[in-house]
Design a protein around this motif. Structure first.
Motif, short mmCIF file in Angstrom:
data_model
loop_
_atom_site.label_atom_id
_atom_site.label_comp_id
_atom_site.label_asym_id
_atom_site.label_seq_id
_atom_site.Cartn_x
_atom_site.Cartn_y
_atom_site.Cartn_z
N GLU A 41 -2.27 -12.23 19.62
CA GLU A 41 -1.75 -12.92 20.81
C GLU A 41 -1.09 -14.25 20.42
O GLU A 41 -0.06 -14.62 20.98
CB GLU A 41 -2.87 -13.16 21.82
N ASP A 100 2.79 -15.26 21.17
CA ASP A 100 3.14 -16.47 21.92
C ASP A 100 3.94 -17.46 21.06
O ASP A 100 4.85 -18.14 21.55
CB ASP A 100 1.88 -17.15 22.46
N LYS A 125 5.60 -8.52 27.02
CA LYS A 125 5.06 -9.69 27.72
C LYS A 125 6.17 -10.45 28.44
O LYS A 125 5.95 -10.98 29.55
CB LYS A 125 4.34 -10.62 26.73
N GLY A 132 4.91 -10.43 31.92
CA GLY A 132 4.14 -11.66 32.00
C GLY A 132 2.73 -11.55 31.48
O GLY A 132 2.00 -12.54 31.42
N THR A 133 2.33 -10.35 31.12
CA THR A 133 0.98 -10.09 30.62
C THR A 133 1.01 -8.85 29.75
O THR A 133 2.03 -8.16 29.66
CB THR A 133 -0.01 -9.91 31.80
N LEU A 134 -0.11 -8.55 29.11
CA LEU A 134 -0.23 -7.34 28.30
C LEU A 134 -1.40 -6.47 28.74
O LEU A 134 -1.25 -5.26 28.93
CB LEU A 134 -0.39 -7.71 26.81
N ALA A 135 -2.56 -7.09 28.89
CA ALA A 135 -3.78 -6.33 29.19
C ALA A 135 -3.63 -5.51 30.47
O ALA A 135 -3.14 -5.99 31.49
CB ALA A 135 -4.96 -7.29 29.33
#
Length: 337
Positions: free
Chosen positions: A22, A26, A147, A151-154
């Protein structure tokens, strides 16, 4: 606090924690922002980078070259005709020589053992630009692209359709499992990923909460997908298998019908490229003449549709490779992640 990346090699994603992956994703986004705003980020000023290529490349070579220069380093390309790696000189001896002259080594080739031995004997960070087993630098770019879009991955569902045994499928399955992304490999049974690999991904998935699946059923596999991902049907070194792969994989071609089967209007399409989506290449023409097929793993309509993110994904190879090199060689202050 510890500089957890300093001096490390990136040989396979399984060697890194969720937090570390992560961070690299980022950090890639951060360096991309700096690049877009023309803010210098020369974390590798004066370093020399060896680019070792057994296999031909467009994106990997271009990405490592530009990333090195942006970071202030000097890249030196050594192709398979430039070196004696494994022919007249052992990998161990080559690694010791290159490690004494260069500050970091990228390797793109066939054997995972080769890149591991380069890391073992060179004494400098080694980055896997692709082997027959893993493609870790591709993964950081892929999950950065995902992402950026969501805006997210999980909790997202990624479905890989095609040859489920290749390096990209391996890497997606394991990386997704580490990151908490639900990954489905949708492939004919003859091309399912190795049992040991699925078991490895399953162990990571237990920890992250992701769901791992392998299926031959296209409708079941792609339902509710957020990301459809494919790769060429014939990997480098398997060029004699076109007829066999076409017969096996035509039902797994990404087309607009498959996109509709996801039931998700916002589904995105990823492809690590090159893609055989038309006959505008020599190989594409040969396939069309021999097999009567003008599109292979993805149709031109799907490739050019609003769902396609393959060119953003390709650009992100450079930003992610830059982050990987800077983190492992740049002597940055990185708190323990």
């Amino acid at each position: 606090m510890a500089q957890v990346f300093q001096g490390r090699s990136l040989l396979a994603e399984k060697d890194f924690t969720r937090e570390e992956l992560e961070y690299l994703i980022d950090f890639s986004a951060h360096l991309k922002d700096l690049k877009k705003r023309n803010i210098p980020h020369r974390y590798l000023e004066g370093k020399n980078i060896c680019l070792l290529f057994e296999k031909a490349s467009t994106r990997t070579r271009a990405a490592f070259t530009v990333a090195s220069i942006d970071l202030g380093a000097h890249p030196e390309y050594l192709g398979k005709s430039d070196i004696q790696l494994g022919k007249k000189e052992s990998v161990e001896d080559t690694a010791k020589v290159l490690g004494s002259m260069f500050d970091g080594i990228e390797f793109r080739g066939f054997s995972q053992k080769t890149v591991e031995n380069l890391a073992k004997f060179s004494g400098v960070p080694v980055w896997n630009g692709l082997t027959d087993e893993w493609h870790p630098t591709q993964m950081i770019a892929d999950f950065l692209t995902i992402k950026e879009n969501f805006g997210t991955l999980a909790g997202l569902k990624l479905v890989y359709v095609g040859d489920g045994r290749n390096n990209v499928a391996n890497s997606l399955l394991v990386t997704g499992a580490i990151l908490g992304v639900n990954v489905t490999i949708c492939a004919p049974e003859a091309l399912f990923p190795a049992k040991e690999l699925v078991e490895m991904a399953g162990k990571f998935a237990e920890k992250s909460g992701s769901v791992i699946a392998v299926t031959a059923d296209v409708a079941e596999g792609v339902k509710d997908a957020d990301i459809l991902y494919t790769d060429v049907w014939v990997s480098m070194g398997e060029e004699d298998k076109f007829a066999e792969r076409i017969e096996q994989l035509l039902p797994y071609q990404i087309n607009m019908e498959m996109i509709k089967k996801t039931g998700n209007e916002d589904v995105i399409l990823l492809h690590c490229l090159p893609a055989f989506h038309d006959t505008e290449t020599q190989t594409g023409k040969e396939i069309a003449e021999t097999f009567g097929l003008s599109e292979m793993e993805v149709t031109d309509g799907a490739f050019r549709s609003k769902h396609g993110r393959q060119f953003e994904q390709a650009e992100n190879r450079m930003h992610s490779i830059k982050a990987i090199m800077a983190a492992t060689l740049g002597n940055l202050f990185i708190p323990k992640v």
